[in-house]
Design a protein around this motif. Sequence first.
Motif, mmCIF file in Angstrom:
data_model
loop_
_atom_site.group_PDB
_atom_site.id
_atom_site.type_symbol
_atom_site.label_atom_id
_atom_site.label_comp_id
_atom_site.label_asym_id
_atom_site.label_seq_id
_atom_site.Cartn_x
_atom_site.Cartn_y
_atom_site.Cartn_z
ATOM 1 N N VAL A 118 0.801 -1.271 -0.050
ATOM 2 C CA VAL A 118 -0.300 -0.114 -0.076
ATOM 3 C C VAL A 118 0.947 1.387 -0.277
ATOM 4 C CG1 VAL A 118 -1.603 1.335 1.075
ATOM 5 C CG2 VAL A 118 -1.846 -0.966 1.270
ATOM 6 N N ARG A 119 0.659 2.081 -0.947
ATOM 7 C CA ARG A 119 1.349 3.396 -0.944
ATOM 8 C C ARG A 119 0.328 4.252 -0.331
ATOM 9 N NH1 ARG A 119 2.109 4.586 -6.429
ATOM 10 N NH2 ARG A 119 0.428 5.910 -6.693
ATOM 11 N N VAL A 120 0.897 5.208 0.671
ATOM 12 C CA VAL A 120 0.025 6.307 1.268
ATOM 13 C C VAL A 120 0.216 7.521 0.775
ATOM 14 C CG1 VAL A 120 -0.510 7.408 3.487
ATOM 15 C CG2 VAL A 120 -0.014 4.761 3.318
ATOM 16 N N GLU A 121 -0.742 8.253 0.237
ATOM 17 C CA GLU A 121 -0.566 9.516 -0.210
ATOM 18 C C GLU A 121 -1.517 10.588 0.232
ATOM 19 O OE1 GLU A 121 -1.918 9.179 -4.276
ATOM 20 O OE2 GLU A 121 -0.420 8.058 -5.097
ATOM 21 N N ARG A 122 -0.717 11.418 1.192
ATOM 22 C CA ARG A 122 -1.312 12.502 1.794
ATOM 23 C C ARG A 122 -1.863 13.602 0.964
ATOM 24 N NH1 ARG A 122 0.529 15.079 7.612
ATOM 25 N NH2 ARG A 122 -1.182 16.937 7.571
ATOM 26 N N ARG A 123 -3.075 14.109 0.940
ATOM 27 C CA ARG A 123 -3.541 15.203 0.236
ATOM 28 C C ARG A 123 -3.915 16.302 1.052
ATOM 29 N NH1 ARG A 123 -6.091 12.344 -5.189
ATOM 30 N NH2 ARG A 123 -4.025 11.412 -5.647
ATOM 31 N N PRO A 124 -4.367 17.532 0.454
ATOM 32 C CA PRO A 124 -4.743 18.582 1.687
ATOM 33 C C PRO A 124 -5.962 17.929 2.356
ATOM 34 C CG PRO A 124 -4.248 19.251 -0.842
ATOM 35 C CD PRO A 124 -4.298 18.088 -0.786
ATOM 36 N N THR A 125 -6.893 17.393 1.854
ATOM 37 C CA THR A 125 -8.182 17.158 2.656
ATOM 38 C C THR A 125 -8.404 15.645 2.883
ATOM 39 O OG1 THR A 125 -9.504 17.198 0.716
ATOM 40 C CG2 THR A 125 -9.499 19.266 1.938
ATOM 41 N N GLU A 126 -7.430 14.893 2.225
ATOM 42 C CA GLU A 126 -7.740 13.374 2.593
ATOM 43 C C GLU A 126 -6.392 12.580 2.578
ATOM 44 O OE1 GLU A 126 -10.464 12.336 -0.540
ATOM 45 O OE2 GLU A 126 -9.018 12.360 -1.986
ATOM 46 N N VAL A 127 -6.291 11.367 2.858
ATOM 47 C CA VAL A 127 -5.372 10.261 2.647
ATOM 48 C C VAL A 127 -5.886 9.541 1.520
ATOM 49 C CG1 VAL A 127 -3.854 8.724 3.788
ATOM 50 C CG2 VAL A 127 -4.291 10.911 4.865
ATOM 51 N N ARG A 128 -5.102 9.078 0.457
ATOM 52 C CA ARG A 128 -5.456 8.221 -0.430
ATOM 53 C C ARG A 128 -4.477 6.839 -0.467
ATOM 54 N NH1 ARG A 128 -4.373 8.592 -6.696
ATOM 55 N NH2 ARG A 128 -5.820 7.105 -7.571
ATOM 56 N N LEU A 129 -5.000 5.725 -0.210
ATOM 57 C CA LEU A 129 -4.504 4.403 -0.217
ATOM 58 C C LEU A 129 -4.358 3.844 -1.612
ATOM 59 C CD1 LEU A 129 -5.701 2.785 2.950
ATOM 60 C CD2 LEU A 129 -3.819 4.473 2.753
ATOM 61 N N VAL A 130 -3.335 3.646 -2.229
ATOM 62 C CA VAL A 130 -3.091 3.166 -3.549
ATOM 63 C C VAL A 130 -2.648 1.747 -3.355
ATOM 64 C CG1 VAL A 130 -2.261 3.350 -5.863
ATOM 65 C CG2 VAL A 130 -2.971 5.543 -4.573
ATOM 66 N N PHE A 131 -3.251 0.882 -3.821
ATOM 67 C CA PHE A 131 -2.574 -0.816 -3.708
ATOM 68 C C PHE A 131 -1.346 -0.648 -4.747
ATOM 69 C CE2 PHE A 131 -6.461 -0.707 -1.698
ATOM 70 C CZ PHE A 131 -6.284 -1.306 -0.784
ATOM 71 N N THR A 132 -0.255 -1.001 -4.577
ATOM 72 C CA THR A 132 0.879 -1.388 -5.326
ATOM 73 C C THR A 132 0.855 -2.434 -6.492
ATOM 74 O OG1 THR A 132 2.150 -2.707 -3.935
ATOM 75 C CG2 THR A 132 2.344 -0.108 -3.837
ATOM 76 N N SER A 133 0.096 -3.293 -6.329
ATOM 77 C CA SER A 133 -0.493 -4.069 -7.450
ATOM 78 C C SER A 133 -1.767 -4.440 -7.466
ATOM 79 C CB SER A 133 0.240 -5.364 -7.238
ATOM 80 O OG SER A 133 -0.326 -6.317 -6.097
ATOM 81 N N GLY A 134 -2.334 -4.954 -8.633
ATOM 82 C CA GLY A 134 -3.763 -5.112 -9.097
ATOM 83 C C GLY A 134 -4.448 -5.867 -7.873
ATOM 84 N N LEU A 135 -5.339 -5.348 -7.511
ATOM 85 C CA LEU A 135 -6.069 -6.542 -6.306
ATOM 86 C C LEU A 135 -7.013 -7.636 -7.192
ATOM 87 C CD1 LEU A 135 -7.113 -4.143 -3.673
ATOM 88 C CD2 LEU A 135 -5.185 -5.454 -3.721
ATOM 89 N N PHE A 136 -7.288 -7.424 -8.509
ATOM 90 C CA PHE A 136 -8.020 -8.465 -9.092
ATOM 91 C C PHE A 136 -7.462 -9.066 -10.355
ATOM 92 C CE2 PHE A 136 -10.669 -5.129 -6.835
ATOM 93 C CZ PHE A 136 -11.740 -6.086 -6.321
ATOM 94 N N ARG A 137 -7.900 -10.336 -10.576
ATOM 95 C CA ARG A 137 -7.555 -11.115 -11.519
ATOM 96 C C ARG A 137 -8.109 -10.538 -12.651
ATOM 97 N NH1 ARG A 137 -5.243 -15.278 -8.748
ATOM 98 N NH2 ARG A 137 -6.528 -16.185 -7.348
ATOM 99 N N SER A 138 -9.311 -10.577 -12.581
ATOM 100 C CA SER A 138 -10.383 -10.263 -14.068
ATOM 101 C C SER A 138 -11.461 -9.734 -13.063
ATOM 102 C CB SER A 138 -10.355 -11.260 -14.954
ATOM 103 O OG SER A 138 -10.983 -12.424 -14.332
#
Length: 185
Positions: free
Chosen positions: A68-88
């Motif tokens: 998980v990559r944590v991105e702090r923004r002015p009004t929120e925190v965004r969590l971005v998964f570093t690999s796809g979570l879904f096969r299809s």
Amino acid sequence: MVGWGVDRPEPPADAVAGLRQEVATLRAERDARTAAAARRQDARTAAAARQRERLTRVADAFAGLDGVRVERRPTEVRLVFTSGLFRSSTELTATARPVLAEVGRRLAPLAVVTTVVGHTVAVPGGRTSGGSVVGYGRAEVATRELAAASGWSLAEFVLESAEQSDGPFPDARRNRTVTIRLRPV
């Protein structure tokens, strides 16, 4: 010399007193407006500091979480998964459940509005704008995992489907995912 008391008679004492009272009233009103503006600015500064503290607490809750990559923004925190979570479609990968479960456990004690955004891969010749049923389905599947791990009800989450051309990554495989936006309350 022209002035009061020389070539002109002194103004009446009650007129001078009235003018002095009017000047004093105007100064008091100005001082009150200045003090109120300073209090409003202090309140805005304090609110901004509290918001920064809440954002820091939310970001810190997910710091160091593998996958998980944590991105702090002015009004929120965004969590971005570093690999796809879904096969299809909406089928989770083998590694997705443990990561989502850990995010859910860390989410449990936080006071946040949680938005789960499903992403898709743009299909050649298909729509490139607007959300998709697959993106929304991915948000729903991920939300069920998060709810189970956090103890929250499904109603406590906001679900969205991202624009099809708005994936977090340049490659299709990793865009078979969700992102999570956390806004402190």
